[in-house]
Design a protein around this motif. Structure first.
Motif, PDB file in Angstrom:
ATOM      1  N   CYS A 240     -24.851 -88.865  -8.999  1.00  0.00           N
ATOM      2  CA  CYS A 240     -23.130 -88.567  -9.908  1.00  0.00           C
ATOM      3  C   CYS A 240     -23.251 -90.091 -10.803  1.00  0.00           C
ATOM      4  O   CYS A 240     -22.918 -89.947 -11.538  1.00  0.00           O
ATOM      5  N   LYS A 241     -23.633 -91.357  -9.999  1.00  0.00           N
ATOM      6  CA  LYS A 241     -23.015 -92.300 -11.074  1.00  0.00           C
ATOM      7  C   LYS A 241     -23.944 -92.658 -12.025  1.00  0.00           C
ATOM      8  O   LYS A 241     -23.725 -92.921 -13.075  1.00  0.00           O
ATOM      9  N   SER A 242     -25.998 -92.217 -11.637  1.00  0.00           N
ATOM     10  CA  SER A 242     -27.017 -92.662 -12.370  1.00  0.00           C
ATOM     11  C   SER A 242     -27.032 -91.671 -13.470  1.00  0.00           C
ATOM     12  O   SER A 242     -27.221 -91.918 -14.695  1.00  0.00           O
ATOM     13  N   LEU A 243     -25.724 -90.780 -13.559  1.00  0.00           N
ATOM     14  CA  LEU A 243     -25.840 -89.672 -14.681  1.00  0.00           C
ATOM     15  C   LEU A 243     -24.701 -89.783 -15.457  1.00  0.00           C
ATOM     16  O   LEU A 243     -24.342 -88.859 -16.413  1.00  0.00           O
ATOM     17  N   GLY A 244     -23.401 -90.721 -14.941  1.00  0.00           N
ATOM     18  CA  GLY A 244     -22.667 -91.392 -16.353  1.00  0.00           C
ATOM     19  C   GLY A 244     -21.322 -90.827 -15.058  1.00  0.00           C
ATOM     20  O   GLY A 244     -20.260 -91.405 -16.163  1.00  0.00           O
ATOM     21  N   ALA A 245     -21.636 -90.867 -14.183  1.00  0.00           N
ATOM     22  CA  ALA A 245     -20.223 -89.848 -13.792  1.00  0.00           C
ATOM     23  C   ALA A 245     -19.340 -91.769 -13.359  1.00  0.00           C
ATOM     24  O   ALA A 245     -19.453 -92.944 -12.604  1.00  0.00           O
ATOM     25  N   ASP A 246     -17.470 -91.543 -13.948  1.00  0.00           N
ATOM     26  CA  ASP A 246     -17.068 -92.635 -13.906  1.00  0.00           C
ATOM     27  C   ASP A 246     -16.477 -93.260 -12.727  1.00  0.00           C
ATOM     28  O   ASP A 246     -16.985 -94.472 -12.065  1.00  0.00           O
ATOM     29  N   ILE A 247     -16.772 -92.240 -11.712  1.00  0.00           N
ATOM     30  CA  ILE A 247     -15.603 -92.476 -10.815  1.00  0.00           C
ATOM     31  C   ILE A 247     -16.657 -91.290  -9.462  1.00  0.00           C
ATOM     32  O   ILE A 247     -16.763 -90.014 -10.388  1.00  0.00           O
ATOM     33  N   TYR A 248     -16.362 -91.835  -8.206  1.00  0.00           N
ATOM     34  CA  TYR A 248     -17.474 -90.710  -7.309  1.00  0.00           C
ATOM     35  C   TYR A 248     -16.184 -90.417  -6.363  1.00  0.00           C
ATOM     36  O   TYR A 248     -16.239 -91.775  -5.564  1.00  0.00           O
ATOM     37  N   VAL A 249     -16.238 -89.313  -6.309  1.00  0.00           N
ATOM     38  CA  VAL A 249     -15.024 -89.486  -4.793  1.00  0.00           C
ATOM     39  C   VAL A 249     -15.962 -88.123  -3.634  1.00  0.00           C
ATOM     40  O   VAL A 249     -15.629 -87.439  -4.244  1.00  0.00           O
ATOM     41  N   ASP A 250     -15.903 -88.791  -2.710  1.00  0.00           N
ATOM     42  CA  ASP A 250     -17.310 -88.025  -0.987  1.00  0.00           C
ATOM     43  C   ASP A 250     -15.913 -87.470  -0.553  1.00  0.00           C
ATOM     44  O   ASP A 250     -14.726 -87.661  -0.031  1.00  0.00           O
ATOM     45  N   PHE A 251     -15.810 -86.081  -0.488  1.00  0.00           N
ATOM     46  CA  PHE A 251     -14.744 -85.290  -0.050  1.00  0.00           C
ATOM     47  C   PHE A 251     -15.294 -85.370   0.682  1.00  0.00           C
ATOM     48  O   PHE A 251     -14.361 -85.178   2.499  1.00  0.00           O
ATOM     49  N   THR A 252     -15.884 -85.471   2.313  1.00  0.00           N
ATOM     50  CA  THR A 252     -16.755 -86.188   2.932  1.00  0.00           C
ATOM     51  C   THR A 252     -15.151 -87.052   4.077  1.00  0.00           C
ATOM     52  O   THR A 252     -15.674 -87.403   5.476  1.00  0.00           O
ATOM     53  N   LYS A 253     -15.132 -87.844   3.051  1.00  0.00           N
ATOM     54  CA  LYS A 253     -14.697 -89.161   3.732  1.00  0.00           C
ATOM     55  C   LYS A 253     -13.127 -89.301   2.796  1.00  0.00           C
ATOM     56  O   LYS A 253     -12.337 -90.495   3.353  1.00  0.00           O
ATOM     57  N   THR A 254     -12.359 -88.673   2.625  1.00  0.00           N
ATOM     58  CA  THR A 254     -11.430 -88.577   2.458  1.00  0.00           C
ATOM     59  C   THR A 254     -10.351 -87.257   2.606  1.00  0.00           C
ATOM     60  O   THR A 254     -10.667 -86.006   2.120  1.00  0.00           O
TER      61      THR A 254
END
Ligand code: NAD
Ligand code: ZN
Length: 377
Positions: A240-254
């Motif tokens: 996701c980050k390599s494709l340009g997402a400004d932020i990544y939220v991992d739902f398994t850790k949130t």
């Protein structure tokens, strides 16, 4: 042979012309074999059989496309399992992200020639005369014919497609790369239009590391939006980050998705594109979307529903909208974004015969990006 038919056509009575035209097309496609490889299932959830089947004959309005590559969409898994309230054709050849070359066509086809690059989309054809078709909402047509669902699709070497709906792919395009655009790309591009947001606003992509999501991040960027990607695990986060997402939220850790999403975006994203196959994720998005924002439902978990509390919906003035693939203009525009180099398909290559293994990985949520199968292997 073709030259001799063409020469004699000028001396023929007028009625014979169409017959000879179809013969020219037929002879142009003389290298088409009688049999081909395909993956077929006879019952929903039954064995996926890799075998030889006859090459289909195009109807009067159809192209015959030599499918070189096909993306594997989660919808293909739903079709095989039969978990939606809409029956599939049986036996069925699945697949609806097929990119290939026109090798034949019926006698009523206009505007295509042998050798053109063409795409098999989810919407194979529609009536073109109802209110929905008239207004460019062909996918909502009661008579919509669906590739890999009600019409044999792109998990075969040769597939038929209505010449009006088949996607036009520019010459020289990398057919493996463009394949996922034919469903995933068109769908997320249309969903982002449905979100009705402006450049600079936040858009959450829920299910961002999968086939639709990985393209949604890039279309969102190209359209000037700020994407927040949501998915599970480090591998999907890196993609996701390599494709340009400004932020990544991992739902398994949130622990608290609603609180986290509101904090990150200063009050909730202006829109959410739901491309996960998770009812829980969709429900959360109704709760964290920004007041006046739009929740776009795209993923189709079986038997799912989301609840939008009347008080919250009114006071926050939010919209919950469904978005279903795209029309011909959406398709052309989505392909143009790709052709301009703004979208890269994060693909993993495999052979068509490997489809059962791909479905297993998809079921477990392990696929990072999109699988594309080579129909000749
Ligand atoms: P995919 O399996 O490639 O991607 C789904 C992603 O969702 C995976 O990366 C998975 O890890 C992630 N996910 C699972 N639980 C999540 C959660 N709680 N929060 C966030 N992410 C989560 O599937 P795909 O091919 O991208 O298709 C997605 C869905 O969209 C399917 O249901 C498919 O049928 C549907 N679809 C709809 C349309 C349409 O026109 N509406 C078109 C194509 C596909
Ligand atoms: Zn699809």
């Amino acid at each position: 042979m073709i030259t001799s038919i063409r020469r004699s056509v000028s001396r023929l009575p007028r009625g014979s012309l169409n017959y000879y035209r179809s013969q020219i097309k037929f002879y142009s496609a003389a290298a088409i074999p009688e049999f081909q490889k395909a993956v077929v299932f006879e019952t929903n959830g039954g064995p996926l059989i890799y075998k030889d089947i006859p090459v289909p004959k195009p109807r009067a309005n159809e192209l015959l496309i030599n499918v070189k590559y096909s993306g594997v969409c989660h919808t293909d898994l739903h079709a095989w399992k039969g978990d939606w309230p809409l029956a599939t054709k049986l036996p069925l050849v699945g697949g609806h992200e097929g990119a290939g070359i026109v090798v034949g066509m019926g006698e009523n086809v206009k505007g295509w020639k042998i050798g053109d690059y063409a795409g098999v989309k989810w919407l194979n054809g529609s009536c073109m005369s109802c209110e929905f078709c008239e207004e460019g909402n062909e996918s909502n047509c009661d008579h919509a014919d669906l590739s890999g669902y009600t019409h044999d699709g792109s998990f075969q070497e040769y597939a038929t497609a209505d010449s009006v709906q088949a996607a036009r792919i520019p010459p020289g395009t990398d057919l493996a790369q463009v394949a996922p655009i034919l469903c995933a790309g068109i769908t997320v591009y249309k969903a982002l239009k449905t979100a009705n947001i402006r450049a600079g606003q936040w858009v959450a992509i829920s299910g961002a590391g999968g086939g639709l999501g990985s393209l949604a991040i890039q279309y969102a960027k190209a359209m000037g939006f700020k994407p927040v990607a949501i998915d599970g695990g480090d591998a999907k986060g890196e993609l996701c980050k390599s494709l340009g997402a400004d932020i990544y939220v991992d739902f398994t850790k949130t622990d608290d998705m609603v609180k986290t999403m509101k904090e990150i975006t200063g009050g909730g994203p202006h829109a959410v594109i739901n491309v996960s196959v998770s009812t829980a994720a969709m429900q959360q998005s109704v709760d964290y979307v920004r007041p006046t924002g739009t929740v776009v439902l795209v993923g189709l978990p079986a038997h799912a529903s989301v609840e939008s509390k009347v008080f919250d919906s009114v006071v926050k003035s939010i919209k919950v909208a469904g978005s279903y693939v795209g029309n011909r203009a959406d398709s052309r525009e989505a392909i143009e974004f790709f052709s301009r180099g703004l979208i890269k398909s994060p693909i993993k290559m495999a052979g068509l015969s490997e489809l059962p293994r791909i479905y297993e990985e998809m079921e477990r949520g392990e696929i990072v990006g999109r699988y594309v199968v080579d129909t000749s292997k």
